[in-house]
Scaffold this motif. Structure first.
Motif, PDB file in Angstrom:
ATOM      1  N   ASP A 193       0.534   4.265  -2.476  1.00 45.35           N
ATOM      2  CA  ASP A 193      -0.713   5.039  -2.472  1.00 45.35           C
ATOM      3  C   ASP A 193      -0.742   6.105  -1.387  1.00 45.35           C
ATOM      4  OD1 ASP A 193      -1.635   3.495  -4.562  1.00 45.35           O
ATOM      5  OD2 ASP A 193      -2.620   2.040  -3.241  1.00 45.35           O
ATOM      6  N   SER A 194       0.131   5.994  -0.388  1.00 38.85           N
ATOM      7  CA  SER A 194       0.162   6.924   0.740  1.00 38.85           C
ATOM      8  C   SER A 194      -1.243   7.207   1.262  1.00 38.85           C
ATOM      9  CB  SER A 194       0.829   8.247   0.332  1.00 38.85           C
ATOM     10  OG  SER A 194       2.167   8.038  -0.019  1.00 38.85           O
ATOM     11  N   PRO A 195      -1.939   6.179   1.710  1.00 33.93           N
ATOM     12  CA  PRO A 195      -3.331   6.372   2.130  1.00 33.93           C
ATOM     13  C   PRO A 195      -3.440   7.260   3.359  1.00 33.93           C
ATOM     14  CG  PRO A 195      -2.540   4.229   2.841  1.00 33.93           C
ATOM     15  CD  PRO A 195      -1.465   4.814   1.972  1.00 33.93           C
ATOM     16  N   SER A 196      -4.499   8.050   3.420  1.00 33.67           N
ATOM     17  CA  SER A 196      -4.747   8.907   4.576  1.00 33.67           C
ATOM     18  C   SER A 196      -5.319   8.079   5.713  1.00 33.67           C
ATOM     19  CB  SER A 196      -5.731  10.019   4.215  1.00 33.67           C
ATOM     20  OG  SER A 196      -7.010   9.465   3.921  1.00 33.67           O
ATOM     21  N   LEU A 244       0.803  -1.219   0.000  1.00 40.28           N
ATOM     22  CA  LEU A 244       0.000   0.000   0.000  1.00 40.28           C
ATOM     23  C   LEU A 244       0.836   1.269   0.000  1.00 40.28           C
ATOM     24  CD1 LEU A 244      -2.787  -0.825   2.623  1.00 40.28           C
ATOM     25  CD2 LEU A 244      -3.134  -0.427   0.192  1.00 40.28           C
ATOM     26  N   ALA A 247      -8.924   7.255   4.999  1.00 42.78           N
ATOM     27  CA  ALA A 247      -9.136   6.167   4.049  1.00 42.78           C
ATOM     28  C   ALA A 247      -8.885   4.812   4.693  1.00 42.78           C
ATOM     29  CB  ALA A 247      -8.234   6.353   2.822  1.00 42.78           C
ATOM     30  N   VAL A 248      -7.836   4.737   5.513  1.00 47.19           N
ATOM     31  CA  VAL A 248      -7.535   3.487   6.206  1.00 47.19           C
ATOM     32  C   VAL A 248      -8.648   3.140   7.183  1.00 47.19           C
ATOM     33  CG1 VAL A 248      -5.956   2.348   7.800  1.00 47.19           C
ATOM     34  CG2 VAL A 248      -5.052   3.743   5.940  1.00 47.19           C
ATOM     35  N   THR A 263      -1.136   4.928  10.140  1.00 45.45           N
ATOM     36  CA  THR A 263      -0.590   5.637   8.985  1.00 45.45           C
ATOM     37  C   THR A 263       0.556   6.561   9.366  1.00 45.45           C
ATOM     38  OG1 THR A 263      -2.343   7.294   9.252  1.00 45.45           O
ATOM     39  CG2 THR A 263      -2.709   5.541   7.655  1.00 45.45           C
ATOM     40  N   GLY A 286     -11.727   1.957   5.188  1.00 45.16           N
ATOM     41  CA  GLY A 286     -11.508   0.670   4.534  1.00 45.16           C
ATOM     42  C   GLY A 286     -11.449  -0.495   5.495  1.00 45.16           C
TER      43      GLY A 286
END
Length: 251
Positions: free
Chosen positions: A173-176, A170, A179-180, A195, A183
């Motif tokens: 994508d550097s998810p925020s 992942l 978002a984590v 994160t 999800g």
């Protein structure tokens, strides 16, 4: 454990979401949520307290619940309120009264459906496997508890390693944290810890050398006692070795 060390006894819990979305029956008094109920246990500095709905029965100068509603550990509150029928309850303690909790339970279940709808779906074969595994482990816990304990340890180590590999996949994508959290169906605060550790240094990409480095942010979280499964980052060469401390046993 709630604010100020107040014990919160959750009424409902699921394997899907764990403590992040544990549910309970909330109490309303005067249109708002009352403070905790304290128990007089005599002398001493420790005074036990609780927010469990059954404690708000008006006895011993405790607040008396006027209505009930569903609440969730994530902060969600059910819109529907269910008035207490004190004429029927009488002077009985609430834990002895046959109070109908089907309304709050249904509201919390509906809330979980909304949360589940927003999470990343599991592949059907994996979902089926998890259900079957849970059933087999539960059966083993009764028939062969030591074997069940060993299996649980194996699964815990598998989950830890798979979690780290998933984080690596992942990283681009550097998810925020938002978002984590959405999800995974967890809370923002827990996702933020995850994160923050994940993005502390960034990742070097698919060509990086397979060296695990723990960032200063991750070490801080670890020292504070937080469980951080997304703290190991991959770097591309020896120049990066000064960026963090190698921790082969953990990573």
């Amino acid at each position: 454990m709630g604010e100020g060390g107040v014990l919160v006894e959750w009424d409902w819990w699921t394997v899907d979401f764990g403590d992040a979305h544990a549910g309970a029956v909330g109490v309303l008094v005067g249109g708002g949520e009352p403070g905790p109920v304290y128990f007089d246990v005599g002398s001493g500095s420790y005074v036990p307290s609780t927010r469990h709905w059954s404690a708000y029965d008006g006895r011993y100068r405790r607040p008396r619940a006027e209505a009930l509603r569903a609440v969730c550990a994530c902060g969600w509150r059910g819109a529907a309120e269910y008035p207490m029928d004190w004429a029927t309850i009488g002077d009985r303690p609430l834990y002895e009264a046959d109070v109908d909790l089907t309304g709050p339970l249904a509201d919390w279940t509906a809330h979980l459906s909304v949360v589940r709808e927003a999470t990343v779906p599991l592949p059907e074969p994996l979902a089926v496997l998890l259900i079957e595994m849970a059933g087999r482990l539960n059966a083993a816990a009764e028939d062969a508890p030591l074997a069940a304990l060993r299996a649980a340890g194996v699964l815990e180590r598998i989950a830890s390693r798979v979690g780290r590999e998933a984080v690596g996949a992942l990283c681009d994508d550097s998810p925020s944290a938002e978002a984590v959290a959405t999800g995974l169906g967890t809370t923002y605060s827990k996702a933020l810890v995850t994160t923050s550790a994940l993005l502390a240094f960034g990742f070097a990409g698919a060509d990086c050398a397979r060296k695990r480095v723990v960032s200063p942010a991750a070490r801080t979280l670890r020292a504070a006692g937080d469980t951080v499964s997304m703290s190991c980052t991959d770097f591309a060469g020896p120049d990066h070795e000064q960026g963090g401390a190698f921790d082969h046993d953990w990573c």
